[in-house]
Each structure stands twice: as C-alpha cells, then as structure tokens.
Design an enzyme around this catalytic site. Sequence first.
Site, PDB file in Angstrom:
ATOM      1  N   ARG A 154      17.508  75.218  67.522  1.00 26.34           N
ATOM      2  CA  ARG A 154      16.799  74.319  68.446  1.00 26.34           C
ATOM      3  C   ARG A 154      17.431  74.286  69.844  1.00 26.34           C
ATOM      4  O   ARG A 154      17.420  73.251  70.518  1.00 26.34           O
ATOM      5  CB  ARG A 154      16.730  72.887  67.896  1.00 26.34           C
ATOM      6  CG  ARG A 154      15.863  72.710  66.681  1.00 26.34           C
ATOM      7  CD  ARG A 154      14.394  73.031  66.971  1.00 26.34           C
ATOM      8  NE  ARG A 154      13.542  72.616  65.889  1.00 26.34           N
ATOM      9  CZ  ARG A 154      13.336  73.328  64.777  1.00 26.34           C
ATOM     10  NH1 ARG A 154      13.925  74.493  64.615  1.00 26.34           N
ATOM     11  NH2 ARG A 154      12.529  72.871  63.841  1.00 26.34           N
ATOM     12  N   SER A 228      10.044  66.352  64.736  1.00 22.34           N
ATOM     13  CA  SER A 228      11.375  65.842  64.370  1.00 22.34           C
ATOM     14  C   SER A 228      12.020  65.217  65.608  1.00 22.34           C
ATOM     15  O   SER A 228      12.144  65.883  66.632  1.00 22.34           O
ATOM     16  CB  SER A 228      12.276  66.980  63.900  1.00 22.34           C
ATOM     17  OG  SER A 228      11.715  67.647  62.811  1.00 22.34           O
ATOM     18  N   GLU A 324      16.533  65.690  69.074  1.00 22.59           N
ATOM     19  CA  GLU A 324      16.020  67.034  69.309  1.00 22.59           C
ATOM     20  C   GLU A 324      15.046  66.969  70.490  1.00 22.59           C
ATOM     21  O   GLU A 324      14.909  67.919  71.256  1.00 22.59           O
ATOM     22  CB  GLU A 324      15.297  67.500  68.037  1.00 22.59           C
ATOM     23  CG  GLU A 324      15.099  68.980  67.945  1.00 22.59           C
ATOM     24  CD  GLU A 324      13.638  69.330  67.902  1.00 22.59           C
ATOM     25  OE1 GLU A 324      13.125  69.784  68.945  1.00 22.59           O
ATOM     26  OE2 GLU A 324      13.008  69.161  66.842  1.00 22.59           O
TER      27      GLU A 324
HETATM   28  N1  EPU Z   1      14.068  64.507  53.318  1.00 22.92           N
HETATM   29  C1  EPU Z   1      14.151  63.271  52.726  1.00 22.92           C
HETATM   30  N2  EPU Z   1      13.470  62.237  53.299  1.00 22.92           N
HETATM   31  C2  EPU Z   1      12.720  62.394  54.411  1.00 22.92           C
HETATM   32  C3  EPU Z   1      12.634  63.651  55.017  1.00 22.92           C
HETATM   33  C4  EPU Z   1      13.322  64.715  54.441  1.00 22.92           C
HETATM   34  O1  EPU Z   1      14.815  63.093  51.728  1.00 22.92           O
HETATM   35  O2  EPU Z   1      12.127  61.409  54.872  1.00 22.92           O
HETATM   36  C5  EPU Z   1      14.746  65.642  52.684  1.00 22.92           C
HETATM   37  C6  EPU Z   1      13.755  66.554  51.981  1.00 22.92           C
HETATM   38  O3  EPU Z   1      13.485  66.149  50.682  1.00 22.92           O
HETATM   39  C7  EPU Z   1      14.463  67.875  52.018  1.00 22.92           C
HETATM   40  C8  EPU Z   1      15.203  67.841  53.343  1.00 22.92           C
HETATM   41  O4  EPU Z   1      15.343  66.466  53.680  1.00 22.92           O
HETATM   42  O5  EPU Z   1      15.397  67.973  50.984  1.00 22.92           O
HETATM   43  C9  EPU Z   1      14.544  68.652  54.439  1.00 22.92           C
HETATM   44  O6  EPU Z   1      13.251  68.155  54.712  1.00 22.92           O
HETATM   45  P1  EPU Z   1      12.045  69.088  55.251  1.00 22.92           P
HETATM   46  O7  EPU Z   1      11.923  70.309  54.413  1.00 22.92           O
HETATM   47  O8  EPU Z   1      10.858  68.227  55.420  1.00 22.92           O
HETATM   48  O9  EPU Z   1      12.498  69.646  56.648  1.00 22.92           O
HETATM   49  P2  EPU Z   1      13.401  69.035  57.810  1.00 22.92           P
HETATM   50  O10 EPU Z   1      14.742  69.666  57.715  1.00 22.92           O
HETATM   51  O11 EPU Z   1      13.329  67.559  57.821  1.00 22.92           O
HETATM   52  C10 EPU Z   1      12.915  70.935  59.549  1.00 22.92           C
HETATM   53  C11 EPU Z   1      12.500  71.034  60.989  1.00 22.92           C
HETATM   54  C12 EPU Z   1      10.993  70.887  61.095  1.00 22.92           C
HETATM   55  C13 EPU Z   1      10.334  71.986  60.292  1.00 22.92           C
HETATM   56  C14 EPU Z   1      10.789  71.870  58.821  1.00 22.92           C
HETATM   57  C15 EPU Z   1      10.307  73.012  57.987  1.00 22.92           C
HETATM   58  C16 EPU Z   1      14.353  70.244  62.307  1.00 22.92           C
HETATM   59  C17 EPU Z   1      14.900  69.149  63.173  1.00 22.92           C
HETATM   60  N3  EPU Z   1      13.171  70.020  61.763  1.00 22.92           N
HETATM   61  O12 EPU Z   1      12.639  69.606  59.113  1.00 22.92           O
HETATM   62  O13 EPU Z   1      10.656  71.075  62.468  1.00 22.92           O
HETATM   63  O14 EPU Z   1       8.915  71.888  60.345  1.00 22.92           O
HETATM   64  O15 EPU Z   1      12.241  71.914  58.770  1.00 22.92           O
HETATM   65  O16 EPU Z   1      10.955  74.185  58.359  1.00 22.92           O
HETATM   66  O17 EPU Z   1      15.004  71.274  62.160  1.00 22.92           O
HETATM   67  C18 EPU Z   1      10.346  69.945  64.539  1.00 22.92           C
HETATM   68  O18 EPU Z   1      11.322  70.588  64.964  1.00 22.92           O
HETATM   69  O19 EPU Z   1       9.732  69.137  65.276  1.00 22.92           O
HETATM   70  C19 EPU Z   1       9.926  70.104  63.161  1.00 22.92           C
HETATM   71  C20 EPU Z   1       8.951  69.388  62.619  1.00 22.92           C
END
Ligand code: EPU
Length: 328
Positions: A154, A228, A324
């Site tokens: 990012r 995010s 972010e």
């Molecule tokens: N989780 C929770 N509770 C929540 C949210 C997430 O427990 O409310 C846990 C999930 O169960 C999982 C982990 O956290 O174990 C990761 O969650 P998720 O797969 O939804 O992805 P993320 O890491 O929260 C990132 C990116 C997203 C992107 C997704 C999919 C960042 C800051 N965010 O989210 O990007 O779509 O992975 O690749 O890296 C963005 O940058 O705006 C964005 C949406």
Amino acid sequence: MISLKPFNSFGVESFAKEMIQIQKEEDLIEVNYNEGYRILGEGSNILLTQNQAVIILKNEIKGIQILQENDAYAYVKVGGGESWHSIVLWALQHNLGGIENLSLIPGSVGAAPVQNIGAYGVELKDVMVELNGFHIPDRAFLKFTNPSCHFGYRTSIFKTELKQNFFINSIVLKLTKKHVLQLNYGTILDELNALKIDNPKIQDVSKAIINIRNSKLPNPAILGNAGSFFKNTSISRKEFNALKLQFPQMPGYSENDEFVKVPSGWLIDQCGWKGRRKGDVGSYEKQALVLVNFGNASGFEILDFAMDIITSVKNRFGIELTPEVNIW
Ligand code: EPU
C-alpha cells in the site's frame, strides 16, 4: 469555492478554492501552482477533515491503447483519469489477464500506483511496467520504470518522497494472453465452487472476486466509505509469538523471517468495534476495517472515531494502527 462532497467516496463536505480538470498532459503546464494545489483522482482513498484552500487538480486524462503485443503479452497504456474497474472490464472483454483479481476496486488509474492497490493476492506492482507523469516542482515530464516506483505494501514513491508533487498521466500494464490464475487467496476457490465453475477463466475469477467484495465491502455509492481505513499491521515475529500466547486465535501472515502481518480488521473486531456506530460514523458490520458514513458525518468526526479505534487497539494489543486512507 467548490464543494468536494460529490468528489470523495466518504461523501463528506469540504470546500476547495477551485477545481481544474486536467484532460491532457499539456494542461499541466498552464496551472499556477503557486496558489497551492492538491491532486485528486476519484476521491476513493481520502478523508477530507477540513476545507481545502487550494486548487484541486482533477485527473481526467482518458485513453486505452495497446502499444505492443505478441503471442504471450499485450502492453496496454491507460490514462490516469480512467476508472480502474473500467480498465479491468476492458481487459476481460479483450481476454487479457493479470488484473482480474483487482476487480471492483474503486478509484482512478492514476491513484492505483500511488498506494499500489492490491487485493486477493495481486498488487498493481505485479502488472505495471511503466508510468508517465509530471513532476510539478521541476515542471518536467518524467517516465518511471517499475523498480523506480519503490512499490511496497500500500505504498510507493508517489505516497512518500514525491507525495503531491507528481501528477500521474498514464501507466503501462503488461497483460497476459496465456493466463496464470491466482486462486490461493482467501475464499476465491470456495466462491468458484459455489458458482459451480471447475475450470475457471479470468472472467470467472473476476465474477468470484466481485461476489466476495460485494458480500463484505459496502458500495460507496450507497454507504460512504474509502475501503480499508487502516493498513494491516506488520509486527516482529517475537512480538507476534508473545501475543499469540495471550490471544491464541490471532491470525498472522508470515512476511519474511522477521515480520508477521496481522489483519487490523481482526484486531478492531476483537476490541468490539465491528458494527458500532457513533452519530453518523461507524465501523462496517461485515468488515471492521472499513469505516462508514451513514449520512451526515463530517471528516473530522470520522477521524475522531478512527483515533478512538487506534487507542483501543493500542491498549488491548500494544499494536499501533496506521491509516491507509490519505487524510487531507
Ligand atoms: N477479520 C475479522 N474481522 C473483521 C475483518 C477481518 O476477524 O471485521 C479477519 C478475517 O476473518 C480474516 C482477516 O481478518 O482472517 C483478513 O480479512 P480479509 O480477508 O477481509 O482482508 P483484510 O486483510 O481485512 C485486505 C485489504 C483489502 C482487500 C482484502 C482482500 C488491506 C488494508 N486491506 O483486507 O483491501 O480487498 O485484503 O485481499 O490490506 C482496501 O485496501 O481498501 C481494501 C479493501
């Protein structure tokens, strides 16, 4: 004065001095930068916390052009003012692969390299080979290769050293004709199974990603948000191991020998913020990492809510969250 409310996906009010639409590269030469300026794409990764006493340079440089192609690849030049998702759709229509996992990411093409957009195991840096733009302090048109963009998670040189000093006119993507699908991340395979697709094409992967995103992330056209709000957080393996003793359920993705990335959404969720609302600001009920504007929240109120989350995560886990989203 111009209202920026229609120009930011959080849908918050903020006024700027003036807005200039940059439709072609030469328009950049005529701007009086001494009045102060900020560069805006589609406003999908900013939080406006105050009025902007500057000129807003809106990237409206359009165009998609295949520069060169062979049996394996097509090199496609895209204007910075195009919508990212419209480029993904164009690529899918032309059966060109590499960006299907980046389906439905809001925002402009020019903003994509700034924060090195990424989702479901693919980042822009994996497909971008060249970038062209205008260095404002030197009034010079410059070309960047992929390594010279200093891409990271990012981030890029355009978010650090060159922050607000460089206007991105176009990027060149190297897209595949012999596709290599990235299906390992998260629930892509589950979604393809649910769609009863066992020999997926890039178009199917895109469909699966769109379904996953729609099930987890709010549509900014309906509920104001900027995706995010925080980055996922990198901590040392030592710190991770210590926390794991206290919180055995804590997820973490190994980055290298030294660092582990912890999903900030999980940390925020554990602190009880998911679905919580204060006035018109909230943490989204299906993904705690996304902050939402239920209607008339101000940018300052959203920032205040974010600060409360930072404090609460810090108190519970000793981890400092970093936004972010760009805060203006
Ligand atoms: N989780 C929770 N509770 C929540 C949210 C997430 O427990 O409310 C846990 C999930 O169960 C999982 C982990 O956290 O174990 C990761 O969650 P998720 O797969 O939804 O992805 P993320 O890491 O929260 C990132 C990116 C997203 C992107 C997704 C999919 C960042 C800051 N965010 O989210 O990007 O779509 O992975 O690749 O890296 C963005 O940058 O705006 C964005 C949406």
